[in-house]
Design a protein around this motif. Structure first.
Motif, PDB file in Angstrom:
ATOM      1  N   GLY A   1       0.775  -1.233   0.000  1.00 36.97           N
ATOM      2  CA  GLY A   1       0.000   0.000   0.000  1.00 36.97           C
ATOM      3  C   GLY A   1       0.802   1.275   0.000  1.00 36.97           C
ATOM      4  O   GLY A   1       0.271   2.335  -0.328  1.00 36.97           O
ATOM      5  N   ASN A   2       2.081   1.209   0.374  1.00 37.56           N
ATOM      6  CA  ASN A   2       2.881   2.433   0.438  1.00 37.56           C
ATOM      7  C   ASN A   2       4.018   2.394  -0.574  1.00 37.56           C
ATOM      8  O   ASN A   2       5.124   2.823  -0.296  1.00 37.56           O
ATOM      9  CB  ASN A   2       3.435   2.617   1.850  1.00 37.56           C
ATOM     10  N   GLN A   3       3.742   1.855  -1.763  1.00 36.24           N
ATOM     11  CA  GLN A   3       4.740   1.774  -2.827  1.00 36.24           C
ATOM     12  C   GLN A   3       5.297   3.162  -3.135  1.00 36.24           C
ATOM     13  O   GLN A   3       4.576   4.083  -3.481  1.00 36.24           O
ATOM     14  CB  GLN A   3       4.093   1.190  -4.090  1.00 36.24           C
ATOM     15  N   GLY A   4       6.595   3.317  -2.964  1.00 38.84           N
ATOM     16  CA  GLY A   4       7.232   4.596  -3.262  1.00 38.84           C
ATOM     17  C   GLY A   4       6.729   5.742  -2.409  1.00 38.84           C
ATOM     18  O   GLY A   4       6.833   6.913  -2.799  1.00 38.84           O
ATOM     19  N   GLY A   5       6.178   5.445  -1.238  1.00 31.92           N
ATOM     20  CA  GLY A   5       5.667   6.504  -0.355  1.00 31.92           C
ATOM     21  C   GLY A   5       4.344   7.080  -0.796  1.00 31.92           C
ATOM     22  O   GLY A   5       3.942   8.167  -0.336  1.00 31.92           O
ATOM     23  N   MET A   6       3.601   6.344  -1.653  1.00 27.84           N
ATOM     24  CA  MET A   6       2.350   6.885  -2.195  1.00 27.84           C
ATOM     25  C   MET A   6       1.228   6.977  -1.162  1.00 27.84           C
ATOM     26  O   MET A   6       0.193   7.573  -1.427  1.00 27.84           O
ATOM     27  CB  MET A   6       1.873   6.027  -3.369  1.00 27.84           C
ATOM     28  N   GLY A   7       1.439   6.401   0.028  1.00 26.75           N
ATOM     29  CA  GLY A   7       0.416   6.466   1.060  1.00 26.75           C
ATOM     30  C   GLY A   7       0.561   7.625   2.027  1.00 26.75           C
ATOM     31  O   GLY A   7      -0.212   7.757   2.979  1.00 26.75           O
ATOM     32  N   LYS A   8       1.551   8.489   1.814  1.00 25.02           N
ATOM     33  CA  LYS A   8       1.790   9.602   2.742  1.00 25.02           C
ATOM     34  C   LYS A   8       0.584  10.541   2.814  1.00 25.02           C
ATOM     35  O   LYS A   8       0.050  10.954   1.774  1.00 25.02           O
ATOM     36  CB  LYS A   8       3.026  10.387   2.312  1.00 25.02           C
ATOM     37  N   PRO A   9       0.159  10.913   4.020  1.00 25.14           N
ATOM     38  CA  PRO A   9      -1.039  11.757   4.169  1.00 25.14           C
ATOM     39  C   PRO A   9      -0.962  13.087   3.431  1.00 25.14           C
ATOM     40  O   PRO A   9      -1.980  13.568   2.916  1.00 25.14           O
ATOM     41  CB  PRO A   9      -1.112  11.977   5.688  1.00 25.14           C
TER      42      PRO A   9
END
Length: 509
Positions: free
Chosen positions: A85-93
């Motif tokens: 779910g956080n591929q490459g930091g794509m889940g950062k708020p």
């Protein structure tokens, strides 16, 4: 000179979003806002220090090339390299807080590409290169690694109708997680969702049945009208009207939704429980909800009821009584992680105390890291104070129980990865513990919808891959094991009952 009318336009659009009465109206205003503010251009620009856009672009291009070349084995290998779910930091708020609608197009493009690739692998005919067990193993591992999303509905008293607006919006946009927990008022709406299948929910969520409070008339019959005082009888009748008479196991078999209800013990040395189809499959859902809504000193503690192997109702842990689940575990994140592999939490938070704490923390003019340190330090201090109080109050069990409850309420974590909050913070005790009229209920439902619309695109982006993996696992595996086990158990029980009857009849002869 141009900034003044621009700012005025943005302000007017923000007010329009706040007053919107439909999602389409809100979305139009949000897109206009992004266009004027320049954030629409930001969404189309891939480069950013907030995430690894190079890695994500490379993943998309690699998957597209493999599909274009019809290299299914290579595609499966590429997908096996990692889906999380956080591929490459794509889940950062922060990636979801700038624009009013959506986030970086590259992130949305990546999610859509992965979902399409998973569907493609699923639809491949079985071959020597990719067998059915290969697919099943891949989907199982991918689901385990990616994890699941859960919707957690807080305790909220009568303002819990806010949750109904949240659920309605998520359901209408196919974004409702299959794992749902609820405590106190939240338990009511978790149970409603978990005991009605999709076709029933389509009707129920758009009917007046959930919007009209129950009221006794002069003859003792019930009628739909507001009521000033909330009492156990009216709550029981309300629950009977919206929650079918079924166990957690039966609810899961009917809907496929994994609902959990939090309850707290009255006894000092007992721990809180999370009731669901895994921990308590034979307990009646309505019974657990009634216990979770039993606000201390307002409602009497509740004894749970369960269905035995003969299909009869009987007490469950008859020596125990249970009360409001929000007191000890309003948002049971750790338990959901252990039971269902949840690692992404959507919180519908309408607990006035929690709202005051969250919005107070939000206004503190310090960095988020400092807020985290203060929160952790406060929790440890509260834990130590609670232990000290219990030591000196052993001779006063009732006082000790109240203090333990007080510390438990303050020490809980009331946040998730995505937090859906109402605009209000303060709620008068009369409204919180009273029965609302229809207009007040409809306003709370609309408030829930309005609070969900700005979070909807983030929820879809963060949960689409997980939902697709759940869907594919449902398609490729047999989920009737528990049902068969329960059926066998009932058959065995009937067989034993028949044998006992035969023996009794034989002895009588």
């Amino acid at each position: 000179m141009l900034s003044i009318p621009s700012n005025l336009s943005l302000y007017r659009l923000e007010q329009k979003m706040l007053r919107a009465t439909s999602y389409s109206e809100w979305k139009q205003a949000a897109l206009e806002h992004d266009s004027i503010s320049g954030l629409e251009a930001w969404k189309h620009k891939e480069e950013s220090n907030s995430y690894d856009y190079v890695n994500i672009r490379a993943r998309i291009d690699a998957i597209r090339e493999l599909r274009k070349a019809k290299d299914d084995i290579g595609l499966l290998f590429a997908l096996n390299e990692g889906i999380h779910g956080n591929q490459g930091g794509m889940g950062k708020p922060q990636l979801y807080k700038l624009a009013k609608f959506g986030t970086k197009r590259l992130i949305e493009e990546y999610v859509a590409e992965i979902v399409d690739a998973l569907e493609h692998i699923s639809n491949l005919p079985e071959s020597a290169a990719i067998t059915y067990p290969d697919k099943l193993d891949f989907f199982d591992r991918a689901k385990h690694c990616f994890g699941s999303s859960a919707l957690m509905l807080s305790g909220a008293g009568s303002v819990g109708y806010f949750h109904l607006g949240v659920i309605k919006t998520l359901f209408e946009h196919q974004a409702l997680p299959s794992v749902i927990s609820g405590s106190s008022a939240g338990a009511i709406f978790a149970a409603v969702v978990g005991t009605h299948d999709d076709e029933e929910l389509k009707v129920l969520l758009n009917s007046e049945e959930l919007l009209e409070p129950l009221q006794f008339d002069a003859d003792g019959e019930t009628k739909r009208r507001g009521r000033k005082k909330l009492d156990p009888d009216s709550l029981r009748l309300t629950l009977e009207s919206v929650i079918p008479d079924m166990t957690f196991q039966e609810a899961y078999e009917k809907t496929g939704r994994m609902i959990s209800v939090t309850i707290a013990p009255v006894e000092e040395h007992q721990t809180s429980r999370l009731m669901n189809a895994i921990t308590s499959p034979n307990v009646y859902v309505r019974s657990a909800v009634m216990a979770s809504c039993a606000v201390p000193s307002i409602f009497p503690p509740v004894m749970l009821m369960a269905k035995n192997v003969y299909g009869e109702s009987q007490p469950y842990l008859p020596n125990r009584r249970w009360i409001d689940g929000a007191v000890t575990d309003d948002l049971p994140a750790k338990r959901l992680a252990r039971l269902y592999g949840v690692n992404h939490y959507i919180v519908s938070q309408a607990n006035p105390l929690a709202l005051a704490m969250l919005k107070g923390e939000e206004k503190m003019p310090i960095p988020q890291s400092a807020k985290n340190i203060i929160r952790l330090s406060s929790h440890e201090l509260l834990k130590s104070s609670e232990q000290l109080s219990r030591r000196y109050l052993r001779g006063l069990p009732d006082v000790g129980r109240v203090i333990k409850m007080f510390y438990s309420v303050l020490a809980q974590d009331y946040k998730g990865d995505i937090n859906i909050l109402p605009s209000f913070t303060f709620v008068s005790p009369d409204k919180l513990l009273g029965q609302l009229n229809s207009d007040e209920i409809k306003e709370l439902v609309l408030e829930g919808e309005r609070a969900t619309w700005p979070q909807l695109e983030q929820i879809k982006t963060c949960s689409s891959i997980g939902k697709k993996l759940e869907e594919l696992m449902d398609h490729h595996t047999d989920h009737d094991i528990k049902r068969l086990y329960k059926t066998k158990k009932r058959k065995t029980a009937r067989s034993k009952s028949t044998n006992r009857a035969s023996k009794t009849h034989g002895n009588a002869n």
